[in-house]
Write an enzyme that holds these catalytic residues in place. Structure first.
Site, mmCIF file in Angstrom:
data_model
loop_
_atom_site.group_PDB
_atom_site.id
_atom_site.type_symbol
_atom_site.label_atom_id
_atom_site.label_comp_id
_atom_site.label_asym_id
_atom_site.label_seq_id
_atom_site.Cartn_x
_atom_site.Cartn_y
_atom_site.Cartn_z
ATOM 1 N N ARG A 130 5.199 -10.351 -16.755
ATOM 2 C CA ARG A 130 4.228 -11.200 -15.815
ATOM 3 C C ARG A 130 4.163 -10.520 -14.487
ATOM 4 N NH1 ARG A 130 6.156 -17.012 -17.816
ATOM 5 N NH2 ARG A 130 7.987 -16.600 -16.545
ATOM 6 N N LYS A 186 15.197 -5.943 -10.620
ATOM 7 C CA LYS A 186 16.760 -6.013 -10.813
ATOM 8 C C LYS A 186 16.693 -7.055 -11.960
ATOM 9 C CE LYS A 186 19.985 -8.795 -10.338
ATOM 10 N NZ LYS A 186 20.394 -8.613 -11.775
ATOM 11 N N SER A 209 18.028 -9.308 -15.346
ATOM 12 C CA SER A 209 19.311 -9.887 -15.559
ATOM 13 C C SER A 209 20.411 -8.909 -16.158
ATOM 14 C CB SER A 209 19.133 -11.112 -16.330
ATOM 15 O OG SER A 209 20.504 -11.482 -16.840
ATOM 16 N N GLY A 213 14.763 -17.453 -11.820
ATOM 17 C CA GLY A 213 15.891 -17.714 -12.272
ATOM 18 C C GLY A 213 16.268 -19.289 -11.618
ATOM 19 N N SER A 214 17.467 -19.386 -11.254
ATOM 20 C CA SER A 214 17.992 -20.895 -11.003
ATOM 21 C C SER A 214 17.619 -21.405 -9.517
ATOM 22 C CB SER A 214 19.481 -21.029 -11.322
ATOM 23 O OG SER A 214 20.085 -19.944 -10.102
ATOM 24 N N GLY A 232 17.491 -19.320 -5.887
ATOM 25 C CA GLY A 232 16.252 -19.320 -5.319
ATOM 26 C C GLY A 232 16.629 -19.756 -3.969
ATOM 27 N N GLU A 251 10.230 -18.605 -9.236
ATOM 28 C CA GLU A 251 9.928 -19.340 -10.537
ATOM 29 C C GLU A 251 11.270 -19.684 -10.950
ATOM 30 O OE1 GLU A 251 7.478 -20.944 -12.056
ATOM 31 O OE2 GLU A 251 6.597 -19.110 -11.510
ATOM 32 N N ARG A 310 12.658 -23.276 -29.219
ATOM 33 C CA ARG A 310 12.181 -22.128 -28.837
ATOM 34 C C ARG A 310 13.258 -21.513 -28.086
ATOM 35 N NH1 ARG A 310 7.837 -21.683 -24.860
ATOM 36 N NH2 ARG A 310 7.537 -19.562 -24.703
ATOM 37 N N CYS A 341 12.178 -22.507 -19.203
ATOM 38 C CA CYS A 341 12.226 -23.578 -18.152
ATOM 39 C C CYS A 341 10.896 -24.629 -18.245
ATOM 40 C CB CYS A 341 11.740 -22.628 -16.758
ATOM 41 S SG CYS A 341 10.519 -21.664 -16.853
ATOM 42 N N GLU A 360 18.564 -30.017 -15.385
ATOM 43 C CA GLU A 360 17.987 -29.183 -16.530
ATOM 44 C C GLU A 360 19.323 -28.618 -17.447
ATOM 45 O OE1 GLU A 360 16.976 -25.098 -15.032
ATOM 46 O OE2 GLU A 360 15.099 -25.231 -16.258
HETATM 47 P P1 ADP Z 1 21.114 -17.706 -14.617
HETATM 48 O O1 ADP Z 1 22.599 -18.151 -13.928
HETATM 49 O O2 ADP Z 1 20.476 -18.262 -15.580
HETATM 50 O O3 ADP Z 1 21.561 -16.055 -15.060
HETATM 51 P P2 ADP Z 1 20.618 -16.734 -11.875
HETATM 52 O O4 ADP Z 1 19.584 -17.612 -11.396
HETATM 53 O O5 ADP Z 1 21.969 -17.127 -11.526
HETATM 54 O O6 ADP Z 1 20.226 -17.562 -13.422
HETATM 55 O O7 ADP Z 1 20.073 -15.316 -12.389
HETATM 56 C C1 ADP Z 1 18.911 -15.028 -12.072
HETATM 57 C C2 ADP Z 1 18.618 -13.690 -11.568
HETATM 58 O O8 ADP Z 1 19.384 -13.538 -10.429
HETATM 59 C C3 ADP Z 1 19.714 -12.577 -12.382
HETATM 60 O O9 ADP Z 1 19.029 -11.325 -12.540
HETATM 61 C C4 ADP Z 1 20.826 -12.752 -11.451
HETATM 62 O O10 ADP Z 1 21.595 -11.436 -11.590
HETATM 63 C C5 ADP Z 1 20.211 -12.850 -10.215
HETATM 64 N N1 ADP Z 1 21.069 -13.275 -8.938
HETATM 65 C C6 ADP Z 1 22.287 -14.016 -9.200
HETATM 66 N N2 ADP Z 1 22.832 -14.185 -7.997
HETATM 67 C C7 ADP Z 1 21.905 -13.838 -7.125
HETATM 68 C C8 ADP Z 1 22.095 -13.624 -5.639
HETATM 69 N N3 ADP Z 1 23.029 -14.094 -4.902
HETATM 70 N N4 ADP Z 1 20.941 -12.910 -4.995
HETATM 71 C C9 ADP Z 1 20.086 -12.615 -5.673
HETATM 72 N N5 ADP Z 1 19.966 -12.581 -6.841
HETATM 73 C C10 ADP Z 1 20.902 -13.056 -7.718
#
Ligand code: ADP
Length: 476
Positions: free
Chosen positions: A156, A171, A173, A224-225, A229, A246, A274, A280, A379
């Site tokens: 996306r 980067k 996951s 991500g989370s 964010g 997002e 699903r 999300c 969530e």
């Molecule tokens: P989840 O816990 O569901 O994996 P995260 O929000 O932790 O969700 O992860 C989403 C993405 O953010 C992943 O690519 C993860 O590696 C990255 N991430 C985790 N911590 C950080 C951080 N401090 N800064 C930037 N990216 C991060």
């Protein structure tokens, strides 16, 4: 190739770090990938910055040729690509194939949409002045994504940013790097010039910090989370880096008494299953009119209990494992907390007994849920839903909006007035009326409140990677 991809080269991490990729259905290590950090991402940013002028200098038709080749390759190879995604994300085959097929749509659609990056002229209030507005690519974009949709989360954003004329440092996951590497191989095969798209795996905090601190990186897109964010938002308050985020959701599903209850309960169970609920926009807080409440709890519990749990490559599987032990434990904890708080367990609530390995959890329905229970407030990101009764439309709206999240919401009714009143009152970026798939490549996808900033998909998704420029000519 299972490596970082920087400036056209497949590379190990500079610190020689390694990450073991695990199959969530078997807990077996299936690959070792580089796991670097600051040093690798700095080289990738250099490469993306160096490649930007030439990529920006191509026109949208030229970029579209490359992007549409990527889409063609995805369609032809969707089944073999899906195997890679299943091996690291565990999702059932139709969902994994579906991700690659829809990803092809993202590339094709943005290839075309970038051709319609029209400017505008503005009638000036003075006769000796002319004004026009053009949109130009923002620059290098950092893209950090989550594991739940290993293909979509990337495509996306990659498709829109690349179509706009930006270069990227991505980067993915650490839990789903193989899919990202497979995608990178397609880009290379399609003719993407070196340095335009770069892929770095490694220490997330270091990579996030480096992306924030380099002025060449004009924007970061994060999926991500809400927790991470906010870390990026804090960082961006120092560096002024533009962000789109997002984040999480906690979708309310308002079920009014005039619906076909059996059909809604059945489709809701499928929607909840699903990606094992790791979505999300997954339906989570079911708000059901009191007249049909007991029957709805019964029917949705039945349909969820019938789903076949299994490995993604077994053709009978309807629901796979969660991504890792931490995620499974969080889901388990939330179910147990909610039961302690007073929720009634209507089905599920345990690990399935037929698997000795894998992060499986049975689809779960919690009923009699009050707004202060965990399953209502947080969530869940797993195959669990809560059901709460309501007696009036206003009460249903108030319950639905009683959350810090604002991504997706769903509403089931055949009453025109109810659908208009409720859809306009819901404080969410997406409202699905009588459907569970209220999103599309060509329509904006974004969260209100704590669910995010900015949009993916649709024309809005392209404009996230374009800056407006006013060109004003005076003294005429
Ligand atoms: P989840 O816990 O569901 O994996 P995260 O929000 O932790 O969700 O992860 C989403 C993405 O953010 C992943 O690519 C993860 O590696 C990255 N991430 C985790 N911590 C950080 C951080 N401090 N800064 C930037 N990216 C991060």
């Amino acid at each position: 190739m299972q490596k970082n991809h920087i400036n056209g080269n497949w590379l190990d991490a500079i610190n020689e770090g390694i990450w073991a990729v695990v199959n969530p259905a078997t807990e077996e290590v299936i690959a070792s990938v580089p796991f670097g950090g600051t040093a690798d991402v700095q080289v990738a940013i250099d490469a993306a910055a160096a490649a930007f002028p030439a990529w920006k200098g191509t026109n949208a038709w030229q970029r579209a040729e490359v992007l549409k080749k990527v889409a063609d390759l995805m369609r032809v190879r969707s089944k073999e690509l899906a195997q890679i995604t299943i091996s690291e994300a565990g999702k059932p085959m139709p969902e994994a194939v579906g991700e690659w097929v829809v990803a092809a749509q993202f590339f094709e659609w943005y290839a075309e949409e970038a051709k319609r990056n029209y400017g505008r002229t503005i009638p000036a209030s003075r006769n000796n002045k002319r004004m026009s507005v053009i949109s130009q690519p923002i620059g290098v974009v950092g893209i950090i994504t989550a594991w739940n949709f290993p293909v979509w989360n990337l495509c996306r954003v990659w498709a829109a940013a690349l179509a706009a004329g930006c270069t990227i440092v991505a980067k993915p996951s650490e839990y789903t790097p193989l899919t990202a590497m497979a995608l990178m191989e397609l880009l290379i095969e399609a003719g993407m010039p070196a340095g335009v798209a770069n892929l770095v795996l490694g220490n997330a905090a270091e990579i996030g910090e480096a992306l924030l601190s380099r002025p060449e990186v004009r924007k970061i897109h994060f999926v991500g989370s809400t927790r991470v964010g906010k870390i990026l938002l804090e960082g961006a308050s120092r560096t002024n880096t533009k962000l789109s985020l997002e984040l999480g959701g906690n979708a309310p599903c308002l079920i009014f008494p005039d619906v076909n209850l059996e059909a809604v309960a059945h489709s809701a169970a499928i929607a909840k299953s699903r990606n094992c609920g790791q979505v999300c926009v997954s339906p989570q807080r079911f708000l059901v009119h009191q007249d049909i409440y007991a029957a709805f709890v019964d029917r949705i519990s039945f349909h969820l209990s019938q789903l076949k749990i299994g490995h993604g490559d077994d053709s009978n599987t309807q629901i796979g494992p969660l991504i890792n032990a931490r995620q499974r434990d969080q889901v388990e904890q939330m179910v147990q907390n909610s039961i302690r708080q007073g929720a009634r367990l209507s089905t599920g609530g345990h690990r399935p007994t037929q698997f000795s390995k894998g992060f499986f959890y049975t689809p779960t329905v919690l009923s009699d849920v009050s707004p202060d229970y965990d399953i209502f407030r947080k969530e869940v990101f797993g195959p669990v839903l809560g059901v709460t009764p309501f007696s009036s439309t206003d009460e249903a709206i108030a319950l639905a909006n009683d959350t810090e999240y604002g991504l997706a919401s769903y509403l089931w009714t055949n009453d025109l007035r109810t659908s208009i009143k409720v859809s306009e009152a819901l404080e969410f970026g997406i409202v699905g009326i009588n459907e569970w798939a209220a999103h599309a490549t060509e329509a904006p996808f974004g969260g209100w409140k704590q669910s995010g900033l900015g949009y993916e998909c649709g024309e809005e998704g392209l404009h996230e990677y374009l800056e407006k420029k006013l060109i004003s000519t005076g003294d005429l």
